[in-house]
Design a protein around this motif. Structure first.
Motif, short mmCIF file in Angstrom:
data_model
loop_
_atom_site.label_atom_id
_atom_site.label_comp_id
_atom_site.label_asym_id
_atom_site.label_seq_id
_atom_site.Cartn_x
_atom_site.Cartn_y
_atom_site.Cartn_z
N GLN A 60 31.97 42.45 43.85
CA GLN A 60 32.86 42.00 44.92
C GLN A 60 32.48 40.60 45.39
O GLN A 60 33.35 39.75 45.59
N ALA A 61 31.17 40.37 45.54
CA ALA A 61 30.72 39.05 46.00
C ALA A 61 31.10 37.98 44.99
O ALA A 61 31.54 36.89 45.36
N PRO B 55 45.64 36.03 43.32
CA PRO B 55 44.41 36.71 42.89
C PRO B 55 44.44 38.18 43.30
O PRO B 55 44.85 38.50 44.42
N TYR C 121 38.72 35.51 56.52
CA TYR C 121 39.52 34.52 55.80
C TYR C 121 40.46 35.22 54.81
O TYR C 121 41.66 34.91 54.75
N ILE C 122 39.90 36.16 54.08
CA ILE C 122 40.72 36.86 53.07
C ILE C 122 41.82 37.67 53.73
O ILE C 122 42.96 37.72 53.26
N VAL D 79 33.95 35.66 55.47
CA VAL D 79 34.75 35.71 54.24
C VAL D 79 35.87 36.74 54.37
O VAL D 79 37.01 36.49 54.00
N TYR E 151 37.07 33.10 44.09
CA TYR E 151 38.32 32.79 44.80
C TYR E 151 38.10 31.64 45.78
O TYR E 151 38.88 30.68 45.83
N ILE E 152 37.01 31.73 46.54
CA ILE E 152 36.74 30.69 47.54
C ILE E 152 36.46 29.35 46.87
O ILE E 152 36.92 28.31 47.33
N GLU F 134 33.62 38.06 42.85
CA GLU F 134 35.07 37.89 42.86
C GLU F 134 35.48 37.02 44.05
O GLU F 134 36.27 36.07 43.91
N VAL F 135 34.94 37.34 45.22
CA VAL F 135 35.26 36.59 46.43
C VAL F 135 34.79 35.14 46.29
O VAL F 135 35.51 34.21 46.64
N LEU G 6 28.72 45.86 45.01
CA LEU G 6 28.66 44.79 46.00
C LEU G 6 28.60 43.43 45.31
O LEU G 6 29.29 42.48 45.70
N LEU H 213 42.31 40.14 44.42
CA LEU H 213 41.64 40.52 45.67
C LEU H 213 42.53 40.29 46.88
O LEU H 213 42.48 41.06 47.83
N GLY I 149 30.40 48.23 50.11
CA GLY I 149 30.96 46.93 49.70
C GLY I 149 30.96 45.91 50.82
O GLY I 149 30.45 46.14 51.91
N LEU I 150 31.57 44.76 50.51
CA LEU I 150 31.56 43.61 51.42
C LEU I 150 32.08 43.93 52.82
O LEU I 150 31.54 43.49 53.81
#
Lengths: 341, 341
Positions: free
Chosen positions: B234-235, A279, A241-242, A238, B241-242, B237-238, B231, A281, A150-151
């Motif tokens: 997740q990308a 959110p 930031y999160i 990213v 949010y951003i 979702e992120v 992945l 996440l 994952g990220l």
């Protein structure tokens, strides 16, 4: 290929002013990357001086019989020539590794970091320099990406990492390519050891390095290195930031709950109302930070578990109690999430 | 492999209640995916009824001579058997495509979407259903990833997209695998056309599908499909949010600057002070949203350009004026970022 490139990149990534006056340990396997790291640090030190000393650590895992000992002797001789203190660190991974293939690689890596950290501390080093390159970075990103981490995983290898309160790991060659390293060594007519296990395609990492990446670069004509590095930088940015936003959320949800500060505690409380309208996440990330700071093991907490725990906090879960990996019990009641272990 | 799986997944992704009472256009090339989509929608329609009608659109790009016409005839016959209206849409990509290989594929895709949208509107369709599968999703993610499109790109293909105020594109098979589709067709003894250009390895996409992905799945023993899908989720979702956070920031920076609302304007103002103390990634995203909503072209605005523009706003740039792609001029003065074009 312009050899001075290497020293330039190195000093940009790790300005000499940061390390010339403290002791620095350098991990040297004898391969091209670590020999180039050693030579370039010695050269900078010679030119610019400073109060600190360099020392070389060589980990011998004894995994390749006489070859391992020859490499150790080769690195020792190089250090003698350069006038740098040398210490060989004796590993025993073969004696305790449970499996072959990737298992041995992982065990050797773990052992290497432990031995190097101890040696650096014995020598009063403020930094431990490792020779990871941009090629290692690309391989790591692709490896993690293919494995599905994952990220967070594709953020890649960090430029530096705090090992102990007085020791920081640093990777000064992380923006240098293999080509730049080979050009640097060739320019100095400096030889190096070739570790044949790097060409052994049993290991997934080596297959990525020797088969997959060359195929993507040449047959597919892709600028895969730059693509992965850029993706990795974005993912890191990213993620930072999160994490920062999640930390604010966590602070709010811990506010006033003093019991959390007690050392040796085996429970933790969070205010659910502080988390409920954010959110998922961010909530998952806040829970992950709390979990880590409580000293709980993260390994078995996969994505699904974090989602379940977040649902419990946010009131979207049908359950009121969860049994989580590592014998952690989560309970939600009266605006509190209670974790016990 | 259990054939009913397909219809189950399809109805989960696109509940029949959403479309049974409106007209639906289905894009059918004659390949396995689109034939399975057609059959399953016809079957659901037959079982559950509703006031809407189905219609099939087949785009003939005339790229493979007689084969293209045979496929068109084959799809028309299938529609006649099923009692579904059929319309062939005649493309002319060969006449206007500048290059071969990937160039033709991209031009054909663009033409296909334009023709399908027009046909769906003529038929008063509320939905245009396309047969993209999970395999297409995996290929797209890997393709974009290798090409270096960054986090935004690896979000992958969307389940649905608004094409016009009255027409929405939908991909009901996006969670179905190729295997599930072949099993579904085999269970019904339904044949389909094999597009040989899919096996042509000149096209990068086809090489990913036919060479690289099978290699990663089999030779490397990786669960690459799940890794990429996770992945990608997740990308996405992120990224959502951003974007949401960046939109809040943009709203603040536009607040009170009424001139921005004027249609046909060729300039835009943002309050710099509203942006200055926020993470660069949010500022870049806010600028990107503003840019898009002003109708400016994004294609040439690569990552470096967004960074430069963000630096200008945040006061980290040595320049006070920037000439950006698309003849856009950016100027920073008196707490205002002024964009003119």
């Amino acid at each position: 290929m312009n050899p001075p490139e290497l020293a330039q990149k190195l000093t940009t990534l790790w300005p000499p002013a940061n390390w010339l006056d403290v002791n620095v340990g350098i991990a040297v396997s004898g391969g091209a990357d670590s020999v180039a790291l050693l030579l370039s640090l010695v050269q900078i030190k010679k030119e610019l001086g400073g109060d600190g000393n360099l020392a070389v650590f060589h980990v011998n895992h004894h995994l390749r019989g006489a070859d391992s000992d020859l490499e150790q002797a080769w690195v020792e001789e190089l250090c003698n020539k350069l006038g740098i203190p040398f210490e060989a660190l004796q590993g025993d991974v073969a004696g305790r590794a449970e499996t072959e293939g990737d298992g041995i690689e992982a065990a050797a890596r773990q052992e290497r970091y432990a031995l190097l950290t101890q040696a650096a501390e014995r020598h009063g080093a403020r930094f431990l320099a490792l020779a990871h390159t941009q090629n290692d970075q690309v391989e790591t990103i692709l490896f993690r990406l293919l494995r599905g981490t994952g990220l967070r995983g594709i953020g890649g290898i960090n430029r530096s990492r705090v090992l102990t309160p007085t020791l920081t790991l640093i990777r000064p060659l992380l923006t240098c390519t293999r080509e730049e390293i080979l050009a640097y060594l060739s320019d100095r007519e400096q030889s190096y050891c070739t570790d044949l296990s790097n060409e052994d395609c049993r290991f997934t990492r080596n297959r990525l390095r020797n088969e997959l990446l060359p195929k993507l670069r040449c047959d597919y004509g892709l600028n895969i290195d730059q693509a992965l590095l850029r993706l990795s930088e974005q993912a890191s940015e990213v993620q930072s930031y999160i994490e920062a936003e999640a930390r604010k959320l966590l602070t709010t949800s811990l506010d006033g709950l003093k019991t959390n500060a007690q050392a040796g505690s085996n429970s933790m409380k969070l205010k659910s109302s502080a988390l409920v309208n954010h959110p998922p996440l961010l909530v998952r990330e806040a829970l992950r930070i709390a979990w880590r700071e409580a000293g709980l093991a993260e390994q078995e907490m996969n994505f699904q578990w974090w989602c379940k725990l977040a649902s419990l906090v946010q009131g979207d879960s049908s359950a009121a109690v969860l049994s989580l990996p590592g014998n952690v019990r989560a309970q939600s009641a009266n605006d509190l999430l209670l974790l016990e272990w």
